[in-house]
Design a protein around this motif. Structure first.
Motif, PDB file in Angstrom:
ATOM      1  N   GLU A 123       0.847  -1.167   0.000  1.00  0.00           N
ATOM      2  CA  GLU A 123       0.000   0.000   0.000  1.00  0.00           C
ATOM      3  C   GLU A 123       0.895   1.233   0.000  1.00  0.00           C
ATOM      4  O   GLU A 123       1.960   1.237   0.585  1.00  0.00           O
ATOM      5  N   THR A 124       0.416   2.295  -0.638  1.00  0.00           N
ATOM      6  CA  THR A 124       1.174   3.539  -0.735  1.00  0.00           C
ATOM      7  C   THR A 124       0.284   4.715  -0.342  1.00  0.00           C
ATOM      8  O   THR A 124      -0.880   4.757  -0.734  1.00  0.00           O
ATOM      9  N   VAL A 125       0.816   5.637   0.447  1.00  0.00           N
ATOM     10  CA  VAL A 125       0.084   6.857   0.781  1.00  0.00           C
ATOM     11  C   VAL A 125       0.996   8.053   0.549  1.00  0.00           C
ATOM     12  O   VAL A 125       2.215   7.934   0.599  1.00  0.00           O
ATOM     13  N   GLU A 126       0.368   9.205   0.291  1.00  0.00           N
ATOM     14  CA  GLU A 126       1.114  10.450   0.122  1.00  0.00           C
ATOM     15  C   GLU A 126       0.543  11.466   1.087  1.00  0.00           C
ATOM     16  O   GLU A 126      -0.684  11.637   1.162  1.00  0.00           O
ATOM     17  N   VAL A 127       1.416  12.112   1.851  1.00  0.00           N
ATOM     18  CA  VAL A 127       0.989  13.099   2.843  1.00  0.00           C
ATOM     19  C   VAL A 127       1.892  14.313   2.769  1.00  0.00           C
ATOM     20  O   VAL A 127       2.962  14.274   2.173  1.00  0.00           O
ATOM     21  N   ALA A 128       1.438  15.405   3.400  1.00  0.00           N
ATOM     22  CA  ALA A 128       2.240  16.629   3.465  1.00  0.00           C
ATOM     23  C   ALA A 128       3.019  16.649   4.780  1.00  0.00           C
ATOM     24  O   ALA A 128       2.633  16.000   5.756  1.00  0.00           O
ATOM     25  N   ILE A 129       4.099  17.426   4.798  1.00  0.00           N
ATOM     26  CA  ILE A 129       4.871  17.595   6.026  1.00  0.00           C
ATOM     27  C   ILE A 129       3.928  18.084   7.126  1.00  0.00           C
ATOM     28  O   ILE A 129       3.087  18.943   6.896  1.00  0.00           O
ATOM     29  N   GLY A 130       4.058  17.502   8.304  1.00  0.00           N
ATOM     30  CA  GLY A 130       3.226  17.898   9.435  1.00  0.00           C
ATOM     31  C   GLY A 130       1.992  17.023   9.623  1.00  0.00           C
ATOM     32  O   GLY A 130       1.380  17.038  10.687  1.00  0.00           O
ATOM     33  N   GLU A 131       1.605  16.280   8.597  1.00  0.00           N
ATOM     34  CA  GLU A 131       0.449  15.395   8.728  1.00  0.00           C
ATOM     35  C   GLU A 131       0.850  14.111   9.447  1.00  0.00           C
ATOM     36  O   GLU A 131       2.037  13.797   9.568  1.00  0.00           O
ATOM     37  N   THR A 132      -0.151  13.404   9.917  1.00  0.00           N
ATOM     38  CA  THR A 132       0.112  12.115  10.546  1.00  0.00           C
ATOM     39  C   THR A 132      -0.495  10.999   9.703  1.00  0.00           C
ATOM     40  O   THR A 132      -1.460  11.212   8.968  1.00  0.00           O
ATOM     41  N   VAL A 133       0.096   9.831   9.822  1.00  0.00           N
ATOM     42  CA  VAL A 133      -0.386   8.638   9.146  1.00  0.00           C
ATOM     43  C   VAL A 133      -0.744   7.648  10.244  1.00  0.00           C
ATOM     44  O   VAL A 133       0.015   7.443  11.187  1.00  0.00           O
ATOM     45  N   ASP A 134      -1.918   7.025  10.122  1.00  0.00           N
ATOM     46  CA  ASP A 134      -2.361   6.034  11.093  1.00  0.00           C
ATOM     47  C   ASP A 134      -2.357   4.672  10.390  1.00  0.00           C
ATOM     48  O   ASP A 134      -3.231   4.393   9.580  1.00  0.00           O
TER      49      ASP A 134
ATOM     50  N   GLU B 142       3.651 -10.060   6.958  1.00  0.00           N
ATOM     51  CA  GLU B 142       4.209  -8.734   7.164  1.00  0.00           C
ATOM     52  C   GLU B 142       3.304  -7.699   6.497  1.00  0.00           C
ATOM     53  O   GLU B 142       2.700  -7.966   5.465  1.00  0.00           O
ATOM     54  N   VAL B 143       3.234  -6.520   7.083  1.00  0.00           N
ATOM     55  CA  VAL B 143       2.478  -5.411   6.507  1.00  0.00           C
ATOM     56  C   VAL B 143       3.476  -4.310   6.180  1.00  0.00           C
ATOM     57  O   VAL B 143       4.266  -3.911   7.032  1.00  0.00           O
ATOM     58  N   THR B 144       3.444  -3.836   4.924  1.00  0.00           N
ATOM     59  CA  THR B 144       4.361  -2.787   4.496  1.00  0.00           C
ATOM     60  C   THR B 144       3.570  -1.607   3.946  1.00  0.00           C
ATOM     61  O   THR B 144       2.609  -1.792   3.186  1.00  0.00           O
ATOM     62  N   LEU B 145       3.966  -0.413   4.334  1.00  0.00           N
ATOM     63  CA  LEU B 145       3.338   0.808   3.852  1.00  0.00           C
ATOM     64  C   LEU B 145       4.427   1.723   3.310  1.00  0.00           C
ATOM     65  O   LEU B 145       5.413   1.996   3.999  1.00  0.00           O
ATOM     66  N   GLU B 146       4.252   2.144   2.065  1.00  0.00           N
ATOM     67  CA  GLU B 146       5.177   3.113   1.452  1.00  0.00           C
ATOM     68  C   GLU B 146       4.565   4.501   1.665  1.00  0.00           C
ATOM     69  O   GLU B 146       3.425   4.744   1.272  1.00  0.00           O
ATOM     70  N   VAL B 147       5.325   5.398   2.291  1.00  0.00           N
ATOM     71  CA  VAL B 147       4.830   6.749   2.563  1.00  0.00           C
ATOM     72  C   VAL B 147       5.689   7.755   1.813  1.00  0.00           C
ATOM     73  O   VAL B 147       6.908   7.769   1.959  1.00  0.00           O
ATOM     74  N   THR B 148       5.035   8.584   1.005  1.00  0.00           N
ATOM     75  CA  THR B 148       5.715   9.675   0.322  1.00  0.00           C
ATOM     76  C   THR B 148       5.291  10.971   0.990  1.00  0.00           C
ATOM     77  O   THR B 148       4.094  11.233   1.141  1.00  0.00           O
TER      78      THR B 148
END
Length: 103
Positions: free
Chosen positions: A1-12, A90-96
């Motif tokens: 799975e891949t998510v994209e967030v801005a600086i300062g945001e949180t990922v749950d 295993e669970v893997t998350l790609e965060v940009t």
């Protein structure tokens, strides 16, 4: 799975564990994920247990990550099998992480 967030945001990052299956078939989630890359930082783990009257509910693990700088990080949760018959994956998350202005 891949998510994209801005600086300062949180990922749950959320994973669950069924309560109703035999203990030796369960998987134990780690206290913290492995984070490769410096774009995000692990903040904390929060665990929600089902109410005692919810027969067969699930325990939910929330892994909170803070987006710190532009780039990417790979976040990996490696569960530990509670017994030889447990099947854990295993669970893997790609965060940009992008700058606040969309770049």
């Amino acid at each position: 799975e891949t998510v994209e967030v801005a600086i300062g945001e949180t990922v749950d990052l959320v994973v669950t564990r069924p309560v109703g299956i035999r203990e030796q078939l369960q998987c134990e989630w780690p206290p913290a994920p492995r984070v490769d890359g410096s774009a995000v930082r692990f903040v904390r783990r929060r665990i929600e247990v089902p109410p005692p009257d919810d027969d067969g509910g699930v325990t939910t693990h929330h892994y909170e990550l803070a987006a710190e700088k532009p780039g990417s990080s790979r976040v990996t949760l490696t569960p530990r099998p509670a017994g030889p018959e447990a099947t854990c994956r295993e669970v893997t998350l790609e965060v940009t992480v992008r700058t606040g202005d969309g770049r």
